[in-house]
Enzyme design. Sequence first.
Site, mmCIF file in Angstrom:
data_model
loop_
_atom_site.group_PDB
_atom_site.id
_atom_site.type_symbol
_atom_site.label_atom_id
_atom_site.label_comp_id
_atom_site.label_asym_id
_atom_site.label_seq_id
_atom_site.Cartn_x
_atom_site.Cartn_y
_atom_site.Cartn_z
ATOM 1 N N CYS A 53 25.438 8.675 -14.669
ATOM 2 C CA CYS A 53 24.242 8.714 -15.516
ATOM 3 C C CYS A 53 23.894 7.289 -15.929
ATOM 4 C CB CYS A 53 24.476 9.581 -16.751
ATOM 5 S SG CYS A 53 25.752 8.951 -17.850
ATOM 6 N N ASP A 461 -3.033 -3.439 1.078
ATOM 7 C CA ASP A 461 -2.925 -4.469 2.107
ATOM 8 C C ASP A 461 -4.130 -4.294 3.032
ATOM 9 O OD1 ASP A 461 -1.748 -6.447 3.849
ATOM 10 O OD2 ASP A 461 -1.185 -4.776 5.147
ATOM 11 N N ASP A 645 1.670 -1.649 4.954
ATOM 12 C CA ASP A 645 2.386 -1.215 6.159
ATOM 13 C C ASP A 645 3.254 -2.296 6.776
ATOM 14 O OD1 ASP A 645 0.257 -2.845 7.176
ATOM 15 O OD2 ASP A 645 0.554 -1.891 9.131
ATOM 16 N N ASP A 649 5.023 -6.431 3.313
ATOM 17 C CA ASP A 649 4.664 -5.553 2.191
ATOM 18 C C ASP A 649 5.864 -4.833 1.592
ATOM 19 O OD1 ASP A 649 1.863 -6.030 2.418
ATOM 20 O OD2 ASP A 649 1.781 -4.652 4.110
#
Length: 775
Positions: A53, A461, A645, A649
Amino acid sequence: MCCTDMALAYVEAHAGWSEANTTPSLARDYSAFLSRAPDGSARAAFAVEGVRCAGCMSVIERGLAGLPGIAAARLNFSDRRLAVTWEPTAEPAIGAVLEALEALGYRAQPFDPGRLATAEAAETERLIRALAVAGFASMNVMLLAVSVWAGNVSDMTPENRDLFHWIQALVALPAAAYAGRPFYEGAIRGLRAGRVTMDFPITLGLVLTLAMSVAETLAGAAHAYFDGALMLLFFLLIGRVLDQAMRRRTRACAENIAALRSASATLVEEGGLRDVPLAELRPGARILVRPGERVPADGRVEHGASDLDQSLVTGETGSVPVRGGDAIFAGALNGNGALTVRVTAAAGASLLDEVEGLMRRAFDARSRALVLADTATRLYVPLVHAAALLTLAGWLVAGGGWHAALLNAVAVLIITCPCALGLAIPAVQVAAAGALFRDGVLLHDGTALERFAGIDTVVFDKTGTLTLPMPTLAEGPHDPQVLARAARLALSSRHPMAAALQRAGEGAGPFPGAQEAAGLGVRAVVDGVALRLGSPGFCEAEAEAAATLAAHPDASVICFRAGREAPVALPVRQELRPDADAVVGALREAGLRVLVLSGDRPSAVEAVARRLGVTEWEAGLTPPDKIARIEALQRAGRRVLMVGDGLNDAPALAAAHASLSPVTAAHVSQAAADALFLGRSLAPVLCVLAAGRRARRLMLQNLWFSAAYNAAAVPLAAAGLLTPLIAALAMSGSSVVVTLNALRARRTPSTLRPAAAAPARTAAIRAPAAAGGRP
């Protein structure tokens, strides 16, 4: 025994490091796991087991901060990777870190990607087996329990009821002992370290419920609670399996980045060539990069010419010609020419290393954001067990005796069996993911739906995102004879721009004897006429190329020359996606801020932005530049959706609040994105935003219903007013209500229709108010 020896003994005992399966250098020398920064500080990464956690993060980071010489300790909750940095003047002691982690109750070992993949695969298999056992056992025990509940209100004899209880025990006890091991082991490790982890209350609830059920069975009581214990275990294991799957996805990003990195380099020396490990490269060294190899380090070309795939830097899918004096970067793929390169930045300091570091920091930041399911789980377990403890104390104080007190305390645990809570989030995620799939969107991460819901800024982009991935020949009055000869010549080239001309041909074959000049173009002699296709310099067409670019500022040029005839510059561009203008318009109408951030040249980016009506755009950005722009937006209170893409990026996709990539994206970008979309349309951007808002609304409704159900049921169970039959019916009813509500997510709005239909659909993606305000 020194710290290092103690740590080594621990690792060999618990992680399987031994002479039989490990090389001596790995088992006895930790220096391979250390890296040095330019300021002299050392850094090491550790794979930590037992992190369950967000509270574990603070325990580990605070616990290591007190060690001598430690400058920083940062744990990535997603992949359990701990990064430790020592002061420049301190001697790094990996053994001391391992010993400190063991004292805190966590198993750890120096981070090794190969071993991590093996360990994760083994842990995933273990959890899936446990889940299968818990699911199979809970179904069978529940069938027996239903028979007992029905028999208690009809004519079942006590002997038959006891038999059914004992059969339940025979199924439930071994199943719970096996399937609950991940929780039992975590609880025991925490107790040995003097801490109460999230596994402890789970273990306590399971053990108490099973023990009370056995006691009731021995006493011939009317009710037992084996079914509730197994259902609780089943739903908790579902969460563990999903969590493990998310860690595998995070590791996939690192593996895709690693695929861009060369393991060695060819060093150019006076005596000849020598292959050396990448770690031995130093700035100033001269290396040879052969055709088809990846550049191992940043540098400048001294000799040779070639075409390089530098999409990691620019995002452009086309190859870039390079020659003497040009800068190139690690991870770029060499095309068809040998290059001699002078190294300017070696391993640890290259642009590829910077990209990897940016992605790691982005995932670190994202892993600290708690989603709805995490928040609900963190609140549920302590509250339920506190309610059971108060019930036990209340009945004892009231003089009800141990039997009645334990019976009602366990009843509280059973009535709050998290069926509805366990279904509240996953059921919506599954329904919404199915709806998005029908709209051409593949959801990587169900938790991303919550992030899509809060988006108020969309960053695109250009190349391959707003435009189609493959270039095409721009429309215009082209001479058919010139185009036919250029297309045949293009068939002998591997350059992406030549592919645009290949598709413009009419099926004719390549010219015989055509040859490709490295980094320049293709030449052939046909009927005594020299034909050339390639760069403006190769075709002596600089003036024609400049004129064509002036007329087509968003295009690139490929030139053709036949003998002494005037050369021709052909414009090649990547066309906008068919609905890009409609989608961008719908986003703006819905109140979202839209930006274009690209690594392409300014003229091409400006042309696309102007056509789409986007006023905020930047060009020529490197990966660090993109991530800096996104972080600046997020510091201003914006929630950013990044749509991209390219390799360049990937860090921005990881750093953004949410991210989306086309299915044609680079593998690194696909792994970093929250979702992928298919086809030529850009409308899936609108789909994910609409789906996110609807899904979050349904999740909140389910959570509120679950909370209301527990708020009403717990007091009744604590007061001893609910029989197990009523409790079972209530649990089943709550699960049915939650599931039916979740199915409404299947009616997620589909793709955007043309601009005329956009206004009616944009209400579904109306942007929430941003904390930072609109600039």
